[in-house]
Design an enzyme around this catalytic site. Structure first.
Site, mmCIF file in Angstrom:
data_model
loop_
_atom_site.group_PDB
_atom_site.id
_atom_site.type_symbol
_atom_site.label_atom_id
_atom_site.label_comp_id
_atom_site.label_asym_id
_atom_site.label_seq_id
_atom_site.Cartn_x
_atom_site.Cartn_y
_atom_site.Cartn_z
ATOM 1 N N LYS A 161 4.827 -37.064 -17.295
ATOM 2 C CA LYS A 161 6.120 -36.515 -17.746
ATOM 3 C C LYS A 161 7.155 -36.391 -16.626
ATOM 4 O O LYS A 161 7.966 -35.465 -16.617
ATOM 5 C CB LYS A 161 5.921 -35.128 -18.396
ATOM 6 N N ASP A 197 -2.878 -26.401 -24.940
ATOM 7 C CA ASP A 197 -1.992 -25.999 -26.056
ATOM 8 C C ASP A 197 -2.689 -25.999 -27.412
ATOM 9 O O ASP A 197 -2.376 -25.196 -28.288
ATOM 10 C CB ASP A 197 -0.714 -26.861 -26.094
#
Length: 478
Positions: A161, A197
């Site tokens: 990312k 997550d």
């Protein structure tokens, strides 16, 4: 008659997306095999479904309480949260949160600089909440590829990312955060729990519903976690109890086992992606790719002169131009056809009513396959939990998050209907997660704290009987 012929030709191109119940059962059986391989001590390195131990050893039991901090780092911004768990009301409250930007020079600088920046933002947040002086536990959602060694020890495998901070890959990120806080010396945190997550999604629902033992995300990407029996987790010592396993099921099929399910459109999406040959299952079902699959089908139908008078627009020829949110808009029960007309106009296509109906059919076919494939994977997990526990019937809850599940008008209904068919001995409830990476991370920390306290109490009481016997002997001798 012409319409009928057109319909048949369109259906021929859509047929490979339509998976029978038998085929879905077959996909489920393949995933089951891969999951077992991923759990094995010696076979996990060649498994495409990684089955990573998370060291989360329990779900909430409703007795957790107190104040917690959560840190959510997964992109160019990160969040700091103050979460309060109220035992009496069985509620997890987000007291407040703050979003902090990470400038480009820090994203590409040293690891020390990055963690100093995080520690400074955390200090600022503690001041704003008047929490300075309290030493609170912290849940850390760090959404980068890591190898977790313990609940509070996680080694960064590689940056993604757009991050490339030096001196972090191969290091324990919890330790780097603690060192940065100690360098400041003006506040401290107590225990830290590293949180994936998907695990956060499960845990954020687990306080409301204590039978929630599965977490699932179907958004830009897809993943699932569930509570596995410790005796089956061969890579971690110990036989007793359970541990949450992060399946990383997006990689299912990376070994070629789904070749017969892939369409020519899936192969094209994979070939032109930034990571060809990787995350095969994710590319068939998640939000990052669904719009592109639809675009490729529409383009093929146009080239075959079955759509838009055989004339593709510049936009239709452009990869990424058909956004996944268009699928949800076109499939809306009441306004779908109107939305289809607007979207086709926006894409500069010369359409008629039949074209709009065909575009809707394509969207429905692609999203329906996604929901059914996802159901096959989820059914594998619920069936496994039932068999693991030797139950005739399992009642369980799945905590779910992700834009595809939340926003698409039919996705959740299709998924649930297919799960009922593929796991007939399981009664599965679905709960939408509330802030898995915030509240869920705090919940992981709360449970870890409860278990640590229980284990300390047990240690204190160890040998109590022997001590009493000694005292009795002593009394007898007096």
């Amino acid at each position: 008659m012409v319409l009928n012929r057109l319909h048949l030709k369109v259906q021929k191109h859509l047929e490979p997306f339509r998976l029978s119940l038998e085929k879905l059962q077959d996909v489920s059986a393949r995933l089951r095999k891969d999951m077992i391989r991923g759990l094995g001590k010696h076979s996990h390195h060649r498994a495409s479904v990684k089955m990573l131990p998370t060291f989360v050893r329990a779900t909430p039991d409703g007795t957790e309480k107190g104040d917690f901090l959560a840190l959510d780092l997964g992109g160019t911004n990160f969040r700091v949260l103050h979460v309060r768990v109220l035992e009496e009301e069985q509620r997890v409250l987000k007291m407040d949160s703050q979003i902090c930007a990470i400038p480009q020079d820090i994203m590409l600088g040293t690891g020390e600089k990055l963690f100093d920046h995080i520690a400074a933002c955390l200090a600022e947040f503690l001041d704003s909440q008047k929490l300075r002086g309290q030493t609170l536990p912290l849940g850390f959602t760090f959404s980068f590829p890591c190898e977790q060694k313990e609940i509070d020890k996680s080694i960064l495998i590689r940056w993604t990312k757009g991050f490339n901070c030096s001196g972090v890959e191969g290091e324990d990120v919890v330790n780097l955060l603690k060192e940065a806080i100690h360098r400041r010396g003006d506040y401290d945190i107590s225990s830290v729990a590293m949180v994936n997550d998907t695990v956060g999604t499960m845990m954020s629902c687990g306080y409301r519903d204590q039978s929630c033992e599965i977490g699932m995300i179907i958004g830009t990407g897809t993943n699932a976690c569930y509570m596995e029996e410790m005796k089956n987790v061969k890579r971690v010592e110990g036989e007793d109890g359970r541990m949450c396993i992060n399946t990383e099921w997006g990689g299912f099929g990376d070994d070629g086992c789904l070749k017969d399910v892939l369409t020519e459109f899936d192969e094209e999406v994979d070939k032109t992606s930034i990571n060809p040959g990787v995350h095969t299952f994710e590319k068939m079902i998640s939000g990052m790719y669904l719009g592109e699959i639809v675009r490729l089908v529409l383009l093929k139908l146009t080239e075959e002169k079955l759509l838009f008078r055989g004339c593709p627009s510049e936009a239709l020829l452009t990869p990424g131009s058909f956004e996944t949110r268009f699928i949800s808009e076109i499939e809306e029960p009441d306004s779908g056809l109107e939305n289809a007309k607007k979207i086709l106009t926006k894409l500069d296509l010369d359409w008629d009513l039949v074209d709009a109906c065909v575009a809707r059919l394509v969207c429905d076919t692609v999203s329906s396959r996604s929901a059914r494939l996802c159901a096959a994977a989820l059914a594998t997990i619920v069936n496994r939990i039932r068999i693991n526990r030797g139950l005739d019937h399992l009642k369980t809850t799945v905590g779910v998050d992700g834009t595809v599940y939340r926003k698409h008008p039919n996705f959740s209904d299709e998924l649930q209907a297919a799960v009922r068919l593929l796991a007939p001995k399981c009664d599965v409830t679905f709960l939408i997660s509330e802030d898995g990476s915030g509240k869920g991370a705090a919940m992981v920390t709360a449970v870890a704290q409860r278990l640590a306290l229980q284990s300390r109490l047990l240690e204190d009481s160890d040998g109590e009987d022997e001590e009493e016997e000694e005292e009795e002997k002593c009394d007898a001798n007096i």
